[in-house]
Design a protein around this motif. Structure first.
Motif, PDB file in Angstrom:
ATOM      1  N   GLY A  47       1.051  -1.311  -0.045  1.00 34.27           N
ATOM      2  CA  GLY A  47      -0.197   0.042  -0.137  1.00 34.27           C
ATOM      3  C   GLY A  47       0.991   1.121  -0.224  1.00 34.27           C
ATOM      4  N   ILE A  48       1.645   1.690   0.769  1.00 34.12           N
ATOM      5  CA  ILE A  48       2.328   2.250   0.504  1.00 34.12           C
ATOM      6  C   ILE A  48       3.584   2.811  -0.337  1.00 34.12           C
ATOM      7  CG2 ILE A  48       5.089   3.384   2.240  1.00 34.12           C
ATOM      8  CD1 ILE A  48       2.448   4.486   3.488  1.00 34.12           C
ATOM      9  N   ALA A  49       4.043   1.328  -0.918  1.00 33.19           N
ATOM     10  CA  ALA A  49       4.579   1.113  -2.257  1.00 33.19           C
ATOM     11  C   ALA A  49       3.757   2.239  -3.592  1.00 33.19           C
ATOM     12  CB  ALA A  49       5.245   0.333  -2.373  1.00 33.19           C
ATOM     13  N   ILE A  50       2.607   1.897  -3.529  1.00 33.50           N
ATOM     14  CA  ILE A  50       2.105   2.066  -4.574  1.00 33.50           C
ATOM     15  C   ILE A  50       1.654   3.365  -4.402  1.00 33.50           C
ATOM     16  CG2 ILE A  50      -0.627   2.388  -5.859  1.00 33.50           C
ATOM     17  CD1 ILE A  50      -0.277  -0.708  -4.563  1.00 33.50           C
ATOM     18  N   SER A  51       1.804   4.000  -2.763  1.00 31.60           N
ATOM     19  CA  SER A  51       1.290   5.730  -2.660  1.00 31.60           C
ATOM     20  C   SER A  51       2.175   6.591  -3.114  1.00 31.60           C
ATOM     21  CB  SER A  51       1.395   5.922  -1.594  1.00 31.60           C
ATOM     22  OG  SER A  51      -0.423   5.335  -1.377  1.00 31.60           O
ATOM     23  N   ARG A  52       3.555   6.051  -2.920  1.00 37.67           N
ATOM     24  CA  ARG A  52       4.363   6.792  -2.879  1.00 37.67           C
ATOM     25  C   ARG A  52       5.129   6.691  -4.575  1.00 37.67           C
ATOM     26  NH1 ARG A  52       8.438   4.171   2.334  1.00 37.67           N
ATOM     27  NH2 ARG A  52       7.428   5.917   3.906  1.00 37.67           N
ATOM     28  N   ALA A  53       4.457   5.391  -4.954  1.00 33.03           N
ATOM     29  CA  ALA A  53       4.885   5.611  -6.657  1.00 33.03           C
ATOM     30  C   ALA A  53       4.111   6.460  -7.563  1.00 33.03           C
ATOM     31  CB  ALA A  53       4.644   4.024  -7.202  1.00 33.03           C
ATOM     32  N   ILE A  54       2.245   6.661  -6.434  1.00 29.31           N
ATOM     33  CA  ILE A  54       1.692   7.427  -7.419  1.00 29.31           C
ATOM     34  C   ILE A  54       2.366   9.498  -7.262  1.00 29.31           C
ATOM     35  CG2 ILE A  54      -0.668   8.630  -7.748  1.00 29.31           C
ATOM     36  CD1 ILE A  54      -1.767   5.398  -7.630  1.00 29.31           C
ATOM     37  N   GLN A  55       2.617   9.782  -6.190  1.00 28.68           N
ATOM     38  CA  GLN A  55       2.972  10.248  -5.575  1.00 28.68           C
ATOM     39  C   GLN A  55       4.032  10.753  -6.796  1.00 28.68           C
ATOM     40  OE1 GLN A  55       2.764  10.374  -1.371  1.00 28.68           O
ATOM     41  NE2 GLN A  55       2.140  11.226  -1.726  1.00 28.68           N
ATOM     42  N   VAL A  56       5.049  10.332  -7.348  1.00 31.83           N
ATOM     43  CA  VAL A  56       6.034  10.498  -7.704  1.00 31.83           C
ATOM     44  C   VAL A  56       5.891  10.513  -9.480  1.00 31.83           C
ATOM     45  CG1 VAL A  56       8.244   9.549  -9.287  1.00 31.83           C
ATOM     46  CG2 VAL A  56       8.158   9.541  -6.778  1.00 31.83           C
ATOM     47  N   PHE A  57       4.435   9.851  -9.509  1.00 32.69           N
ATOM     48  CA  PHE A  57       4.000   9.786 -11.428  1.00 32.69           C
ATOM     49  C   PHE A  57       3.479  11.616 -11.515  1.00 32.69           C
ATOM     50  CE2 PHE A  57       0.048   9.597 -13.358  1.00 32.69           C
ATOM     51  CZ  PHE A  57       0.643   8.791 -14.804  1.00 32.69           C
TER      52      PHE A  57
END
Length: 459
Positions: A316-326
């Protein structure tokens, strides 16, 4: 307790010492060795996917050629959205009720027919151009909508197949391999579309897609029989309702859909590419292909260096951080577009009329968006397969496909409509900030999402 890296084994059973240094960070190809069925599906899907992305770019070029309207290009996705949502939901039902091999074969044949129809329409448009006029645009909308419907059913079923032909401990690595094939599709397909459209024309570009489709069909045809596990049920509203009820009670899987929909709705500048190639950067179809391929290169690089993903458990945390970078890279794309519009460069056709400095900056932003989106996709897809029982995977894959294909279509409409009333640089700039803000809010509000652990997956 942390294991000794010299004596422990990785998830594939290979000693950790056999994957030292750089090799530990490279993608693991164990799923291709473990399952010949997955290998055939993967290879065939990669080849046919190149053609599919050729057609995606070529359709945008064809409609822009007819209408000279970015909004009309964006409507390709908007018109198909509602039928595609229905296809995803009911396609998932079909995958959970019938033999998945038969479902994917039937839907793939229908997709093939729609590609052949595009070939005919493109030759018709070419003939009318010779007479000084254009074909109406609605037949292209109709055929691309049919293609979106059939492809959605096919992709939803293919996604539910993976959990049956691979062991659970290889799912994240299989998803990473799918990222490599997807990156190859989006790198090679759009680049070929740009080159072919500029050289042999759009009709033959569509025709080549029809030929490449055969590779994917062979991979599907050679799948083993995949009937429903458990008691027999009839396809209908009760089965669909059961899937939706399961999703409503599955906060983590539901959240994975929501965050991706946000990213795809507000962070996709693809509908702007034909106008950027014609009015800002120059290069026409070649620029469209280059920008699309740049995003795919980022996707492919993330998957290529995905060897450590099996060690990440807080999905969950990994997905959120990746989308913020996106979202941050979407902001950069908007800034670079603004720079290009104010550079004083006169856009022209072909590479001779291209503003290469601005194109390079835009391509860098697109590569960053592709890389971060793929990282999110690996963990989202793994979460869906691991946390859901097999009898639900078809319906959940149907929803997944609706999100990952419907979100971009909303994004095309958002970008095309907003650019029409503001400027080409504004949609990605605003959208990137919206993505970052919404992901921060949702992550803080959903405790289960923050605490999701792949070692004990819960839907």
């Amino acid at each position: 307790m942390t294991q000794d890296p010299q004596t422990s084994s990785d998830a594939s059973g290979a000693p950790a010492s056999s994957r030292r240094g750089l090799s530990r960070h490279l993608v693991d190809i164990a799923p291709l060795k473990a399952s010949p069925a997955f290998a055939r599906l993967w290879i065939g899907g990669a080849i046919s996917g190149v053609g599919a992305f050729m057609t995606t770019v070529a359709v945008g070029l064809q409609i822009y050629e007819i209408t000279e309207s970015t909004f009309a290009v964006g409507l390709v996705g908007g018109i198909a959205l509602v039928p595609m949502i229905a296809a995803g939901l009911w396609g998932g039902v079909l995958a959970d009720v019938f033999d998945r091999r038969k479902v994917v074969i039937a839907s793939s044949l229908a997709s093939w027919a729609s590609i052949l129809a595009l070939v005919v329409l493109a030759f018709w448009e070419q003939h009318l151009q010779g007479l000084g006029t254009h074909a109406p645009v609605w037949p292209f909308y109709l055929v691309t909508t049919v293609n979106a419907i059939t492809s959605t059913v096919s992709n939803a079923t293919r996604g539910s197949v993976v959990g049956r032909i691979l062991p659970a401990d290889m799912l994240s690595r299989a998803t990473a391999l799918n990222g490599i094939s997807f990156g190859a599709m989006v790198t090679v397909g759009p680049a070929l579309a740009g080159v072919l459209a500029a050289s042999i024309g759009l009709p033959w570009t569509f025709a080549i897609d029809a030929v490449l489709f055969t590779a994917g069909f062979l991979g599907i045809w050679m799948l083993p029989s995949l009937p429903r596990l458990g008691e027999r049920v009839e396809a209908g509203w009760p089965v669909l309702k059961e899937g939706l009820t399961f999703l409503r009670r599955s906060p983590n899987i539901r959240m994975s859909f929501i965050v991706d929909a946000i990213a795809m709705t507000f962070g996709r500048p693809y509908a702007l590419f034909p106008a950027l190639g014609a009015l800002v950067v120059g290069g026409g179809a070649l620029t469209v292909g280059a920008l699309t391929a740049a995003g795919a290169i980022g996707t492919m690089l993330t998957s290529l260096f995905s060897g450590r993903i099996a060690h990440v458990h807080r999905h969950g945390i990994a997905i959120s951080r990746a989308i913020q970078v996106f979202g941050a890279f979407a902001v950069l794309f908007g800034v670079f577009t603004w720079v290009g519009m104010h550079s004083g460069h006169a856009a022209g056709e072909g590479w001779g009329g291209t503003d290469f400095s601005t194109l390079a900056l835009m391509a860098l932003a697109m590569a960053g968006m592709g890389a971060s989106d793929e990282l999110s996709a690996i963990f989202r897809q793994t979460m869906i397969i691991q946390a859901a029982p097999d009898e639900m995977r078809g319906r959940l894959q149907g929803v997944f496909i609706v999100v990952v294909t419907g979100g971009p279509r909303l994004g095309d409409m958002y970008a095309g409509a907003l650019a029409a009333v503001t400027a080409l640089w504004f949609p990605p700039l605003l959208g990137g900030f919206v993505i970052i803000a919404l992901i921060v809010i949702l992550t803080r509000a959903q405790r289960a999402w923050r605490e999701y652990d792949a070692t004990s997956p819960t839907p």
